[in-house]
Design an enzyme around this catalytic site. Structure first.
Site, PDB file in Angstrom:
ATOM      1  CG  ASP A 172     -18.926  34.492  49.025  1.00  7.91           C
ATOM      2  OD1 ASP A 172     -18.112  34.604  48.085  1.00  7.91           O
ATOM      3  OD2 ASP A 172     -18.618  34.733  50.203  1.00  7.91           O
ATOM      4  CG  HIS A 173     -18.261  37.448  43.379  1.00 11.21           C
ATOM      5  ND1 HIS A 173     -18.114  38.388  44.362  1.00 11.21           N
ATOM      6  CD2 HIS A 173     -17.117  37.504  42.650  1.00 11.21           C
ATOM      7  CE1 HIS A 173     -16.933  38.979  44.236  1.00 11.21           C
ATOM      8  NE2 HIS A 173     -16.310  38.459  43.200  1.00 11.21           N
ATOM      9  CE  LYS A 185     -13.531  35.394  42.379  1.00 10.26           C
ATOM     10  NZ  LYS A 185     -13.130  36.293  41.309  1.00 10.26           N
ATOM     11  CG  HIS A 236     -15.536  37.356  48.844  1.00  9.15           C
ATOM     12  ND1 HIS A 236     -16.790  36.912  48.505  1.00  9.15           N
ATOM     13  CD2 HIS A 236     -15.502  38.668  48.505  1.00  9.15           C
ATOM     14  CE1 HIS A 236     -17.479  37.923  47.988  1.00  9.15           C
ATOM     15  NE2 HIS A 236     -16.722  38.999  47.986  1.00  9.15           N
TER      16      HIS A 236
HETATM   17  O1  LIG Z   1     -17.134  41.427  46.744  1.00  7.34           O
HETATM   18  C1  LIG Z   1     -16.177  42.102  46.400  1.00  7.34           C
HETATM   19  O2  LIG Z   1     -15.262  41.552  45.595  1.00  7.34           O
HETATM   20  C2  LIG Z   1     -14.412  42.374  44.807  1.00  7.34           C
HETATM   21  C3  LIG Z   1     -13.280  41.471  44.326  1.00  7.34           C
HETATM   22  O3  LIG Z   1     -13.838  40.467  43.543  1.00  7.34           O
HETATM   23  P1  LIG Z   1     -12.966  39.760  42.402  1.00  7.34           P
HETATM   24  O4  LIG Z   1     -13.888  38.765  41.828  1.00  7.34           O
HETATM   25  O5  LIG Z   1     -12.550  40.849  41.444  1.00  7.34           O
HETATM   26  O6  LIG Z   1     -11.785  39.167  43.073  1.00  7.34           O
HETATM   27  C4  LIG Z   1     -13.885  43.548  45.589  1.00  7.34           C
HETATM   28  O7  LIG Z   1     -13.204  44.427  44.710  1.00  7.34           O
HETATM   29  C5  LIG Z   1     -15.029  44.285  46.216  1.00  7.34           C
HETATM   30  O8  LIG Z   1     -14.517  45.333  47.039  1.00  7.34           O
HETATM   31  C6  LIG Z   1     -15.890  43.371  47.034  1.00  7.34           C
HETATM   32  O9  LIG Z   1     -17.072  44.047  47.419  1.00  7.34           O
END
Ligand SMILES: O=C1O[C@H](COP(=O)(O)O)[C@@H](O)[C@H](O)[C@H]1O
Ligand SMILES: NC(=O)C1=CN([C@@H]2O[C@H](COP(=O)(O)OP(=O)(O)OC[C@H]3O[C@@H](n4cnc5c(N)ncnc54)[C@H](OP(=O)(O)O)[C@@H]3O)[C@@H](O)[C@H]2O)C=CC1
Length: 478
Positions: free
Chosen positions: A176-177, A181, A239
Site C-alpha cells: 500500500d504505497h 510515504k 490508503h
Molecule cells: O493508488 C492510487 O493512488 C493514487 C494517488 O496516490 P498519490 O501518492 O499521488 O497520493 C491515485 O491517483 C490512484 O487513483 C490510486 O490508484
C-alpha cells in the site's frame, strides 16, 4: 538476492520500481550481491531491457544521474526472461536464468518475487512459482503483491487463499504505497517518541480527526479499471483506512508485530456500518465539469472510457467511529476525491477546547504529501493589541533528499521487515468494513452528488461534519 519482477515492461516498473532500486543501490542499501530478472511477454534482449531500465531511471529518479560507472554496475545486474505468465511450460527458462545468475555471481538463494501485473495473473504466477521450483530455495523467498488486493470481500479472501498455497503470511508483502510515504511512516514515531502527544492522543483531549487525500487529476487513461473500482475501492479500502489505522493505533513499543497488532485492533473496533446506515455516514460524489488551474475540464461522465450514465464514485467522504477505550465518541472523518481543488494528503487532529468561545482550538496538522511537515496551532497574546490569536508552529521536511515511498517499501521487503506492509488481517477487516458500502452503492441506496471540478467536493460532505458541529479544516482554515 534475486529480484524477480513480473510486469517488468509495464508502467509501474518504469516509473517507480527501477528508480527505487537505483536509489537503493546508490545509497548502499542493496544486498552485497544481487540480480534483477525482469519478466514480460515482449521479446526483449537483456540489452534492450537494460536500456529501458536506464532510460526509466534517467526520467523518473529523484536523484540526478551523473555517475556513469555506478550506472553501468547497476545495469549489469539486470537480465530479461520473456515469458507468458499463464503458460506453465515457459517457467523453466526463467528458473534457468535465475539459477545461472545465482551461480555466476555467487548469490545466495534468496528470492524476492514482485508481482507488478494485473491481479488476474496473480494466481497463475504464484502456482507456477511453486510448480517450476522457483519457490524452492535454500535461503528465503518473499512475495510483493501490488494493489488492488481483490475487488470485494469475497474476491480478496479467494485471492489470499490462493497466495497462501505458495507463500506463508510472513513471506507476503502487500503493497500500500501510502504506507511508504515518509510522513505516514513517521506517524508511529511522532506519537510514540513524544510523551506530550502520547498523553493527549485519545478521546479525553481530541474532538475529531480529519483525513483528506484530494487529487487534482481526473480519471486519466484508467477508466477501464477506475469505472469499476471507484474511489471507495481505489482509495478508501486501502490508503484511507491504512491512514486511519496509523493515526489511531496506540503504540507502546516499536516493532512490526506491535504495529500490525495495533492496526488490527483499530480495525476490529471500527463500528461496522449496516447497509441501511451507509447513506447517513457516507457521501458519494462524482465530478462534474469545472475548472482546474484556470482551464476548463470535462465531467467524469464525458471522460474517455467511462460507461454511459456511470454512477461511479470519484469522491467519498465518511464518518467513522472507533469504539475502543481510546477513541470512543471521537469521529474520524475521511475524504478523498479526484478533480478537487488541490493535490494534498493531510491529517488534522482537533483538540478539545474548554474555552471555546474565547480561543481557537489547538490543532495538529500532519502534511503527508506533496509537502511534508507538522504544524501545531496554539493561542498567543498579540502584544500589539493584547488579543489572543492563533499562531502556528511549523516544521517542514526538506523533501529533496527524502527517499520515495517505493524505496522505503522495497528496502523493508529486502530486510524482511513487514512493518509498513498490509497484513492480511488488516486487508480482510478493511474489506469487511467497506463491503456494506459497496452493497449500498450497488443497490443505489446512497445519493450520488455531483461536484464541481476544482472544488473540495459536494456540499453534502460539509453537512456531514456540520451535523456534529464541526467543519472541514481546509488549507486556508488551518
Ligand atoms: O493508488 C492510487 O493512488 C493514487 C494517488 O496516490 P498519490 O501518492 O499521488 O497520493 C491515485 O491517483 C490512484 O487513483 C490510486 O490508484
Ligand atoms: N502504474 C501505476 O502507477 C500503478 C500500478 N499499480 C498496480 O501495479 C500492477 C501493474 O500495473 P502497470 O505497470 O500500470 O500495468 P501495465 O499494463 O503498464 O503493465 C502490465 C505488465 O504486465 C505484463 N503482462 C501482461 N500480461 C502478461 C502475460 N500474459 N504474461 C507476462 N506478462 C504479462 C506486461 O508485459 P508485456 O506487455 O510485455 O506483456 C507488463 O509488463 C497492477 O496491478 C496495477 O494495479 C498499483 C499502483 C500504481
Amino acid at each position: 538476492m534475486t529480484f524477480v519482477l513480473f510486469g517488468a515492461t509495464g508502467d509501474l516498473a518504469k516509473r517507480k520500481i527501477f528508480p527505487a532500486l537505483y536509489n537503493l543501490f546508490m545509497d548502499g542499501k542493496m544486498p552485497d550481491s544481487f540480480s534483477i530478472v525482469g519478466v514480460g511477454r515482449r521479446e526483449w534482449s537483456d540489452q534492450t531491457f537494460q536500456s529501458h531500465v536506464e532510460e526509466s531511471v534517467h526520467t523518473f529518479s529523484r536523484r540526478i544521474i551523473n555517475d556513469a560507472s555506478n550506472m553501468k554496475t547497476f545495469l549489469q545486474a539486470f537480465r530479461y526472461s520473456p515469458l507468458d505468465v499463464t503458460k506453465s511450460d515457459e517457467y523453466q527458462s526463467l528458473l534457468e536464468t535465475v539459477q545461472q545468475q545465482e551461480k555466476n555471481l555467487s548469490i545466495p538463494e534468496n528470492r524476492l518475487f514482485y508481482l507488478s501485473v494485473s491481479p488476474e495473473f496473480v494466481d497463475a504466477i504464484t502456482s507456477n512459482i511453486k510448480q517450476s521450483g522457483l519457490g524452492t530455495v535454500k535461503g528465503w523467498k518473499r512475495l510483493i503483491v501490488e494493489k488492488p488486493f481483490g475487488h470485494d470481500l469475497t474476491s480478496a479472501r479467494e485471492l489470499n487463499e490462493k497466495l497462501s498455497r505458495t507463500f506463508e503470511e510472513e513471506e507476503m508483502y502487500r503493497i500500500d504505497h501510502y504506507l511508504g510515504k515518509p510522513m505516514v511512516q513517521n506517524l508511529e514515531s511522532l506519537v510514540y517518541t513524544n510523551p506530550l502527544l502520547r498523553a493527549i492522543w485519545n478521546k479525553d483531549h481530541i474532538v475529531n480527526v480529519q483525513i483528506t487525500a484530494s487529487e487534482v487529476v481526473g480519471v486519466e487513461e484508467r477508466a477501464g479499471y477506475y469505472d469499476r473500482a471507484g474511489a471507495i475501492r481505489d482509495m478508501v479500502q486501502n490508503h484511507m483506512l491504512q491512514m486511519v489505522m496509523m493515526t489511531a493505533m496506540q503504540i507502546s513499543k516499536k516493532g512490526a508485530e506491535e504495529v500490525n497488532d495495533e492496526k488490527r485492533k483499530v480495525m476490529e473496533s471500527l463500528r461496522p456500518l449496516q447497509k441501511e446506515d451507509v447513506a447517513a455516514n457516507v457521501i458519494r460524489g462524482q465530478y462534474g465539469p469545472g475548472e482546474i488551474k484556470g482551464e476548463p475540464v470535462t465531467a467524469y461522465e464525458n471522460e474517455p472510457g467511462v460507461s454511459p450514465s456511470s454512477k461511479n464514485d470519484t469522491f467519498i467522504a465518511a464518518r467513522l467511529w472507533i469504539d475502543n477505550d481510546f477513541w470512543a465518541g471521537v469521529p474520524f472523518y475521511i475524504r478523498t476525491g479526484k478533480r478537487m481543488q488541490e493535490k494534498s494528503t493531510r491529517i488534522v487532529v482537533e483538540f478539545k477546547n474548554p474555552l471555546s468561545a474565547e480561543t481557537a482550538p489547538n490543532r495538529l496538522t500532519i502534511d503527508i504529501s506533496p509537502s511534508e511537515g507538522v504544524s501545531l496551532q496554539l493561542n498567543m497574546k498579540n502584544p500589539l493589541n493584547n488579543q489572543i490569536e492563533p499562531v502556528s508552529i511549523d516544521f517542514s521536511a526538506n523533501a529533496k533528499d527524502v527517499p520515495e515511498a517505493y524505496e522505503l517499501l522495497l528496502f523493508g521487503a529486502l530486510r524482511g521487515d513487514p512493518t509498513f506492509f498490509a497484513h492480511w488481517k488488516e486487508v480482510e477487516l478493511s474489506w469487511e468494513w467497506v463491503q456494506p458500502i459497496l452493497d449500498a452503492f450497488e443497490e443505489d441506496l446512497v445519493p450520488l452528488h455531483l461536484y464541481r471540478s476544482g472544488s473540495m467536493g459536494p456540499e453534502a460532505s460539509y453537512q456531514l461534519l456540520q451535523e456534529d458541529g464541526f467543519k472541514w479544516l481546509d488549507h486556508e482554515q488551518k
